[in-house]
Write an enzyme that holds these catalytic residues in place. Structure first.
Site, mmCIF file in Angstrom:
data_model
loop_
_atom_site.group_PDB
_atom_site.id
_atom_site.type_symbol
_atom_site.label_atom_id
_atom_site.label_comp_id
_atom_site.label_asym_id
_atom_site.label_seq_id
_atom_site.Cartn_x
_atom_site.Cartn_y
_atom_site.Cartn_z
ATOM 1 C CD GLU A 84 0.001 -16.089 -12.681
ATOM 2 O OE1 GLU A 84 0.460 -15.584 -11.636
ATOM 3 O OE2 GLU A 84 -0.177 -15.438 -13.715
ATOM 4 C CD GLU A 117 -3.142 -9.645 -12.448
ATOM 5 O OE1 GLU A 117 -2.449 -8.667 -12.155
ATOM 6 O OE2 GLU A 117 -2.657 -10.686 -12.901
ATOM 7 N NE ARG A 129 6.515 2.764 -18.510
ATOM 8 C CZ ARG A 129 7.533 1.983 -18.190
ATOM 9 N NH1 ARG A 129 7.788 0.923 -18.926
ATOM 10 N NH2 ARG A 129 8.285 2.243 -17.158
ATOM 11 C CD1 TRP A 175 -0.860 2.716 -11.952
ATOM 12 C CD2 TRP A 175 0.677 3.256 -10.414
ATOM 13 N NE1 TRP A 175 -1.032 1.897 -10.860
ATOM 14 C CE2 TRP A 175 -0.109 2.206 -9.897
ATOM 15 C CE3 TRP A 175 1.702 3.759 -9.611
ATOM 16 C CZ2 TRP A 175 0.087 1.641 -8.645
ATOM 17 C CZ3 TRP A 175 1.902 3.209 -8.357
ATOM 18 C CH2 TRP A 175 1.102 2.166 -7.885
ATOM 19 C CE LYS A 193 -2.586 -13.013 -14.286
ATOM 20 N NZ LYS A 193 -1.168 -13.106 -14.246
ATOM 21 C CG ASN A 245 8.319 6.280 -14.266
ATOM 22 O OD1 ASN A 245 7.693 5.998 -13.249
ATOM 23 N ND2 ASN A 245 8.864 5.369 -15.053
ATOM 24 N N GLY A 246 8.631 8.035 -11.212
ATOM 25 C CA GLY A 246 9.456 7.742 -10.032
ATOM 26 C C GLY A 246 8.889 8.468 -8.825
ATOM 27 C CG HIS A 257 -4.384 -27.023 8.270
ATOM 28 N ND1 HIS A 257 -4.360 -27.782 9.426
ATOM 29 C CD2 HIS A 257 -4.001 -27.852 7.261
ATOM 30 C CE1 HIS A 257 -3.953 -29.005 9.133
ATOM 31 N NE2 HIS A 257 -3.727 -29.066 7.826
ATOM 32 C CB CYS A 316 4.629 7.145 -14.945
ATOM 33 S SG CYS A 316 3.726 7.578 -13.461
ATOM 34 C CE LYS A 323 3.039 -6.658 -19.160
ATOM 35 N NZ LYS A 323 2.334 -7.669 -18.367
HETATM 36 C C1 F6R Z 1 0.425 -9.911 -12.667
HETATM 37 C C2 F6R Z 1 1.602 -9.195 -13.098
HETATM 38 C C3 F6R Z 1 2.525 -8.673 -12.060
HETATM 39 C C4 F6R Z 1 3.985 -8.814 -12.523
HETATM 40 C C5 F6R Z 1 4.926 -8.165 -11.510
HETATM 41 C C6 F6R Z 1 6.374 -8.336 -11.896
HETATM 42 O O1 F6R Z 1 -0.309 -10.375 -13.737
HETATM 43 O O2 F6R Z 1 1.823 -9.003 -14.253
HETATM 44 O O3 F6R Z 1 2.329 -9.308 -10.841
HETATM 45 O O4 F6R Z 1 4.280 -10.157 -12.671
HETATM 46 O O5 F6R Z 1 4.636 -6.800 -11.421
HETATM 47 O O6 F6R Z 1 6.622 -7.791 -13.148
HETATM 48 P P1 F6R Z 1 7.921 -8.143 -13.949
HETATM 49 O O7 F6R Z 1 7.819 -9.565 -14.357
HETATM 50 O O8 F6R Z 1 7.904 -7.220 -15.133
HETATM 51 O O9 F6R Z 1 9.078 -7.905 -13.035
#
Ligand code: F6R
Length: 615
Positions: A489, A496, A27, A74, A493, A100-101, A512, A2, A610
Site C-alpha cells: 500500500e 499514484e 470521478r 475520464w 500511494k 458513464n460506461g 530473489h 465519469c 475514483k
Molecule cells: C488507490 C485507490 C484504488 C481503489 C480501487 C478500489 O489509492 O483508491 O486502488 O482502492 O479503485 O476502489 P473501491 O474501494 O472504491 O472499490
C-alpha cells in the site's frame, strides 16, 4: 469514473449543474461539458480540462434554462479533446446525452448508423448511443406512442451491449429527461417540483435528501413533477424513495490544503466511527449485526474468500493475516477483476467478502454478483451507504469513515482493516480465541485512534524526511507478515500521487530479484514493527546497506537501525493486531509530502479517477 449530473425543475440549471460537477470531479477530470434546453434551443458547451475551465466558458456565454445535463469525463474511447468531451449530440441535432460506461458493440452500431446517413464528430462510443436513440425515435417509434421518448430509449437499449449510466434530453420533448442505468451508478434526487440526476449523491450538493437508486436495467422518465420507472423489457417499477444523511456525506476541505491531507488527518475519527457500537458489553468480542448472519451459520463456514481492487485489495491481504491469526480460518484473496472471469473452484462452505470504498467498483460488483449466482453467501465492507454493492450483498458492514474525495485512498484503507480486525475477533471468539485474548484485542482496538493520532503528531518530522527524497525516481517498500500488505500500500500511494516508480515486497523475498534495483539512487522504506521478526528485517536492511541503498526505517525499535538506516521514523509500540493500521500512516504522509514537493496534484493524480465503474 465519469461524473454525471442532470437537473429538471424551475430554477436556473447552470449553477446547479456546475456545482454538481465540481463535487463529482474526483470521478474524472479530463474534460467537462453541459447541455441546456430552453424553448426548443439546445445549448451545448464542452471543454478539455477541469470543470473550472467549463465554468469560465459558461460565464462568458451564459444561457438560461431550467433543465440540463452535465458531465466530467475520464477518457475511455477517444483522446482528451473538446470533441470527445460530453455531452454528445445526435447528428440531427435533436438529442444530447451524458454517459458513464462503455458501449462495447459501438463499432457495429456506428456502421449501421453511417449506412442510415447519421454522422459522427467524435471518437467516442457514446456518440453512437445518442444517434441510435435519435434513429429509434425517428424510425422505430410511432409518433402516437404513449411516451415516444422513453420508448425510443427503451428500444435502443435492447441493442446495446456494455455498461451505462446516462441522462438524455431532447429538443423534441422539452419537458422530459430520460435516465437509465446498467453497470454504472445513477441516482435520482427528488425535490419539490424538481428532480436531479447524479452518479453519486455528492453531485446533489445537498440539494436533495430524498433519493431514488436506479437499478440495473431500469429507465426513468423524469418531468418537473413526476418520475416513472420501467425496465428495459417494459415492466413497471415501484419507485422507492430513500432518505440520505448529509452529515455522513459532508466533504468540505475544512482548512486543509487538499482532501488527501484532510483524509489522512481524519483517520482517528474514521477509526472511531468504524469501531463505535461494535464491541460487546463484556469487551471480549465484536458485535456485528450488519453481517446479517447468525453465529450458528457463521460457524458453518470453513473458508473465506476476499475480493477487491487496488487499495481495497491490500486491505483484503491485511484481513488474511488477521483472520487466519485470530480466527484460524483459511482465507483466500483474489483480485475482483480476475475472479469474475476465472471460474475459480470454491469450496461449498466458503463465505465471500468484498471490500469497496465506493461500493461501485464494477469488477468488485461483478465478483459479488458471480459469487451470488453460484449460490455463495456474500458480505461487503463498504464506505458508501446505499451503494450498489451494499444493496446487492447479503449483509455487510459500513465503514462510516466519511466521504473520501482524494483519489488516493487513505482513511478508507485503515478503516477497512479495522473492520476486518473486528471480523477476525468476532469469528475468533466463536472458535479458538480465549476470553483473555479477546479482551486484549478489544483493548488494542480501542487504543487505535490515539495510536494513529500519535503518528500524525510526527507529520512535520516525516515532511522533513520526505524533502530529502523528492528527486528519487525508484523506491522499494519492504515489510514482512502483516506488514507486507502495508508495504504494498505504501508503494501504491507513492506511485499514484507522485509518479515515482515504487514496488512493495516481502522484505526477505527482496533477495530473489528486486535487490538488483538496490543502488544509491533507489531508497528502501523498511517496515520493522514486529518483535518476532525484527532482527531478520535488520539483516535484510544490512543487505541493502551493503549495496549502498538509502534506507528509511519505520520501526518501533529505532535502536536496531542505528548506523544502518539513513532516516528513522520512530513508531509507538502497539499491540500486534493494530500494527499494520498504525504503520500505514507514516507511509501515507511520506507519499503525500514527496508528491507535494514535486508539485503534483495529489487529489487528482494524472490518469486516475475514483470509483472505477468501467472494466
Ligand atoms: C488507490 C485507490 C484504488 C481503489 C480501487 C478500489 O489509492 O483508491 O486502488 O482502492 O479503485 O476502489 P473501491 O474501494 O472504491 O472499490
Amino acid at each position: 469514473m465519469c461524473g454525471i449530473t442532470g437537473y429538471i425543475g424551475c430554477r436556473d440549471a447552470t449553477p446547479i449543474l456546475i456545482e454538481g460537477l465540481l463535487k463529482l470531479e474526483y470521478r474524472g477530470y479530463d474534460s467537462a461539458g453541459l447541455a441546456l434546453l430552453d424553448n426548443g434551443t439546445l445549448d451545448v458547451k464542452k471543454k478539455k480540462g477541469r470543470v473550472s475551465v467549463l465554468a469560465e466558458e459558461v460565464d462568458k456565454h451564459p444561457f438560461r434554462a431550467t433543465m440540463g445535463i452535465s458531465h466530467t469525463r475520464w477518457a475511455t474511447h477517444g483522446g482528451v479533446t473538446d470533441a470527445n468531451a460530453h455531452p454528445h449530440v445526435s447528428s440531427d441535432g435533436n438529442f444530447a446525452i451524458v454517459h458513464n460506461g462503455i458501449i462495447e458493440n459501438y463499432e457495429n452500431i456506428k456502421k449501421f448508423l453511417l449506412d442510415k446517413g447519421y454522422s459522427f464528430s467524435s471518437q467516442t462510443d457514446t456518440e453512437t448511443l445518442v444517434n441510435l436513440i435519435a434513429y429509434h425515435y425517428e424510425h422505430r417509434t410511432p409518433p402516437d406512442s404513449e411516451n415516444r421518448f422513453l420508448e425510443a430509449v427503451r428500444k435502443t437499449l435492447r441493442h446495446i451491449e456494455g455498461t451505462y449510466g446516462f441522462a438524455v434530453i431532447s429538443k423534441l420533448c422539452p419537458d422530459e429527461m430520460i435516465a437509465a442505468r446498467k453497470g454504472s451508478p445513477l441516482i435520482i434526487g427528488v425535490g419539490k417540483n424538481e428532480y436531479l440526476v447524479s452518479s453519486d449523491i455528492l453531485g446533489f450538493a445537498g440539494r436533495a435528501s430524498n433519493v431514488i437508486y436506479l437499478e440495473d436495467g431500469q429507465i426513468a422518465s423524469i418531468t418537473r413533477d413526476n418520475c416513472d420507472i420501467v425496465t428495459v423489457s417494459n415492466a413497471p417499477v415501484d419507485v422507492r424513495v430513500n432518505e440520505i444523511d448529509w452529515e455522513l456525506e459532508n466533504a468540505e476541505l475544512g482548512g486543509f490544503d487538499t482532501y488527501m491531507e484532510k483524509e489522512i488527518f481524519e483517520q482517528p475519527k474514521a477509526l472511531e466511527n468504524a469501531i463505535r457500537g461494535r464491541i460487546s458489553d463484556d469487551m471480549s468480542t465484536a458485535k456485528l449485526s450488519g453481517l446479517n448472519i447468525t453465529p450458528n451459520e457463521l460457524r458453518q463456514f470453513d473458508r473465506i474468500l476476499f475480493c477487491a481492487c487496488g487499495t481495497a485489495w491490500h486491505a483484503c491481504l491485511a484481513a488474511e493475516y488477521l483472520i487466519e491469526k485470530y480466527a484460524r480460518i483459511p482465507v483466500d484473496v483474489e483480485y475482483a477483476s480476475e475472479f469474475r472471469y476465472r471460474n475459480a473452484p470454491l469450496d461449498k462452505n466458503t463465505l465471500v467478502f468484498v471490500i469497496s470504498q465506493s461500493g461501485e467498483t464494477i469488477d468488485t460488483l461483478e465478483a459479488l454478483r458471480e459469487s451470488k449466482r453460484k449460490g455463495f453467501r456474500t458480505l461487503a465492507i463498504t464506505n458508501s451507504v446505499g451503494s450498489t454493492i451494499s444493496r446487492e450483498s447479503d449483509g455487510g458492514l459500513y465503514q462510516y469513515a466519511g466521504k473520501e474525495i482524494g483519489v488516493a485512498s487513505t482513511k478508507a484503507f485503515t478503516s477497512q482493516i479495522a473492520i476486518c480486525l473486528l471480523v477476525a475477533l468476532y469469528i475468533g471468539r466463536m472458535r479458538d480465541l480465549s476470553f483473555a485474548a479477546g479482551r486484549e484485542i478489544v483493548s488494542a482496538i480501542n487504543s487505535l485512534p490515539r495510536a494513529v493520532e500519535s503518528v500524525l503528531a510526527k507529520a512535520s518530522g516525516i515532511e522533513k524526511i520526505a524533502q530529502k527524497y523528492t528527486s528519487y525516481e525508484d523506491f522499494l517498500f519492504l515489510g514482512r507478515l502483516a506488514e507486507f500488505p502495508i508495504a504494498l500500500e505504501g508503494a501504491l500511494k507513492l506511485k499514484e500521487i507522485s509518479y515515482i516508480h515504487a514496488e512493495g515486497y516481502p522484505a526477505a523475498e527482496m533477495k530473489h530479484g528486486p535487490i538488483a534495483l538496490v543502488c544509491p539512487e533507489c531508497p528502501s522504506v523498511i517496515l520493522a514493527n514486529s518483535d518476532d521478526i525484527s532482527l531478520k528485517i535488520v539483516s535484510n536492511a544490512q543487505e541493502i546497506k551493503a549495496r549502498k541503498g538509502p534506507i528509511i526505517a519505520v520501526t518501533d525499535r529505532p535502536e536496531l537501525f542505528d548506523g544502518i538506516a539513513d532516516d528513522v521514523i520512530a513508531m509507538p509500540r502497539v499491540h500486534e493486531s493494530i500494527r499494520g493500521i498504525v504503520a500505514t500512516v507514516p507511509l501515507q504522509l511520506l507519499a503525500y509530502y514527496i508528491a507535494r514537493s514535486r508539485g503534483c496534484d495529489v487529489d487528482k493524480p494524472r490518469n486516475l479517477a475514483k470509483a472505477v465503474t468501467v472494466e
